[in-house]
Design a protein around this motif. Sequence first.
Motif, short mmCIF file in Angstrom:
data_model
loop_
_atom_site.label_atom_id
_atom_site.label_comp_id
_atom_site.label_asym_id
_atom_site.label_seq_id
_atom_site.Cartn_x
_atom_site.Cartn_y
_atom_site.Cartn_z
N HIS A 119 1.31 8.67 -17.01
CA HIS A 119 2.67 8.86 -16.51
C HIS A 119 3.25 7.54 -16.01
CE1 HIS A 119 5.53 11.46 -13.80
NE2 HIS A 119 6.18 10.70 -14.67
N ALA A 120 2.47 6.82 -15.22
CA ALA A 120 2.94 5.56 -14.63
C ALA A 120 3.18 4.50 -15.70
CB ALA A 120 1.93 5.05 -13.60
N VAL A 121 2.26 4.41 -16.65
CA VAL A 121 2.39 3.37 -17.66
C VAL A 121 3.54 3.69 -18.63
CG1 VAL A 121 0.83 4.19 -19.50
CG2 VAL A 121 0.94 1.75 -18.95
N ALA A 122 3.84 4.96 -18.82
CA ALA A 122 5.01 5.33 -19.63
C ALA A 122 6.30 4.88 -18.94
CB ALA A 122 5.03 6.84 -19.87
N SER B 35 7.99 -1.34 -8.67
CA SER B 35 7.56 0.03 -8.38
C SER B 35 6.66 0.57 -9.48
CB SER B 35 8.78 0.93 -8.21
OG SER B 35 9.55 0.55 -7.09
N ALA B 36 7.06 0.37 -10.74
CA ALA B 36 6.27 0.88 -11.86
C ALA B 36 4.91 0.21 -11.94
CB ALA B 36 7.04 0.70 -13.17
N THR B 37 4.87 -1.10 -11.67
CA THR B 37 3.59 -1.82 -11.70
C THR B 37 2.69 -1.35 -10.57
OG1 THR B 37 4.74 -3.74 -12.63
CG2 THR B 37 2.53 -4.10 -11.76
N THR B 38 3.29 -1.18 -9.39
CA THR B 38 2.51 -0.68 -8.25
C THR B 38 1.94 0.70 -8.57
OG1 THR B 38 3.86 -1.91 -6.66
CG2 THR B 38 2.61 -0.03 -5.81
N ALA B 39 2.75 1.56 -9.14
CA ALA B 39 2.29 2.91 -9.49
C ALA B 39 1.17 2.84 -10.52
CB ALA B 39 3.46 3.72 -10.03
N ARG B 40 1.28 1.90 -11.45
CA ARG B 40 0.26 1.77 -12.49
C ARG B 40 -1.08 1.37 -11.89
NH1 ARG B 40 -3.58 1.37 -14.80
NH2 ARG B 40 -4.08 0.51 -16.85
N PHE B 41 -1.06 0.43 -10.97
CA PHE B 41 -2.32 -0.03 -10.37
C PHE B 41 -2.89 1.00 -9.39
CE2 PHE B 41 -0.91 -4.19 -11.87
CZ PHE B 41 -2.10 -4.74 -12.31
N ALA B 42 -2.02 1.82 -8.80
CA ALA B 42 -2.47 2.79 -7.81
C ALA B 42 -2.96 4.09 -8.44
CB ALA B 42 -1.34 3.09 -6.82
N ALA B 43 -2.59 4.33 -9.68
CA ALA B 43 -2.97 5.59 -10.35
C ALA B 43 -4.49 5.69 -10.46
CB ALA B 43 -2.33 5.66 -11.73
N ASP B 44 -5.03 6.87 -10.09
CA ASP B 44 -6.49 7.01 -10.05
C ASP B 44 -7.01 8.16 -10.91
OD1 ASP B 44 -5.49 9.07 -8.59
OD2 ASP B 44 -6.46 8.52 -6.69
N ASP C 131 0.81 -1.21 0.00
CA ASP C 131 0.00 0.00 0.00
C ASP C 131 0.85 1.26 0.00
OD1 ASP C 131 -2.36 -1.43 0.02
OD2 ASP C 131 -2.36 -1.60 2.20
N ILE C 132 2.18 1.08 0.04
CA ILE C 132 3.07 2.24 0.08
C ILE C 132 3.02 2.93 -1.28
CG2 ILE C 132 5.44 3.02 0.38
CD1 ILE C 132 5.92 0.51 2.07
N PRO C 133 2.63 4.18 -1.33
CA PRO C 133 2.55 4.88 -2.62
C PRO C 133 3.92 5.04 -3.27
CG PRO C 133 2.29 6.42 -0.80
CD PRO C 133 2.28 5.06 -0.19
N VAL C 134 3.92 5.06 -4.59
CA VAL C 134 5.16 5.23 -5.34
C VAL C 134 5.24 6.66 -5.84
CG1 VAL C 134 6.44 4.51 -7.39
CG2 VAL C 134 5.20 2.81 -6.03
#
Length: 412
Positions: free
Chosen positions: A163-166, A147-156, A109-112
């Motif tokens: 940005h995350a998927v790039a 980290s990138a995958t976590t950011a992708r799933f957390a992006a809302d 759950d730690i944000p990236v």
Amino acid sequence: MPPTFYDGMSTGERIAAWRTYRGMTQEACAGLVGRSLSWWKKVEQGVRHVERLSDLALIAQILKVRDIADLTGALEFSLALDRQREHPQMSTMRQAVADTVAPRGTRDDIPVDLSALRGELDAVWAEQNSPRFVSSVANQIPRLLRSATTARFAADDPVSVRHAVALLSEVYVLAGYWFRYISDTGPAQNSSYLAQSAALESEDPRMIALAAWLQAGVLKDLGQFEESVDMCQRGAEVLEAHLADDPADFRALWGHLQLQAALNAAHATDEGTVLRFWDRGDEMARRLGSDYVHPVTKFCQANVGIFAIRANTALGRSSAAITAADRMDITAMPAVTSRALALVDLARCYANAQAHDDVAAVHMLQRAEQESPDIVAYSTFAHELTREIMRRGRQTVSQEIHDLARRIGIFS
């Protein structure tokens, strides 16, 4: 009666002997393999290596040779040995890529921090001048992928998602090139597909072009040379509408795709296409100036010289490649992988020359190993050339070439 062979015969000379024994013309054999007559002649002359195991198997089939070792000259040094070796970090890398597609368990759950992730990725690309870059990057890619995958799933929100998927796409590109560096085409191909999918989702022209760069390289490795040239063109076309927006990085990436297309066309022995794309890349490098270096591809004026060596090698022009190397300082290229690959190509040129200059070839292989031990250890070309020099059995390089063979795992 089967052809007579002697110690030190190259693969090309053995192919020529078998073809003559079977009473077949060069033109007929080239057509059956699906290659040009020029390609076949250069293979027999020893100025060009058979680059794919599948091609070697097909040649053996049409010449009715029962064992590929009868073409390569030594069973214990067959091409299959390269396919059996695996980088110690391969399993971890494959799993890291797989986890981004089918994540196991729950995510942290730690944000990236996307800005911090961008900085980490930039720092990794900046390490390309380290001799141990290939091994070092393998230690960092799994964490970057998580980290990138976590950011992708957390992006809302749409902006954060793009940005995350790039960033995720760029890490896939990095992973794909790692797999290519150690000559593992299957995982590289998978990474290229993932990079392209993420890049399209990001709608970022820079990432779409970088993903095309990776995919073009993979297509070249698979022997699909015309398709790889087309992929370079498609990536460049995406950038063309944006060149005025970013006069440096976008233009450099466009220029690098031109050089990549030239190299891929050289592998297809399409000399006209080589010159056309080469001129475009060279012109762009000159326009950007002597101090400019692209942060990812390392496109720069020195990069143009490296591609001159590699393209001439692919065309079978050993003397031209050696001349190109004499006119430049290879160490000026700010990426050890590019320097090592160019030095391996130079080694092939010296070994393929009419006089078989094995002393110079071994020296180039040793220099390549100093630049990047991993590139030489996992390069199919380096292994094939090392075995060929050992088969010739010249005492002037006997100790050096056997020591190299042990270091890169041929005897393992």
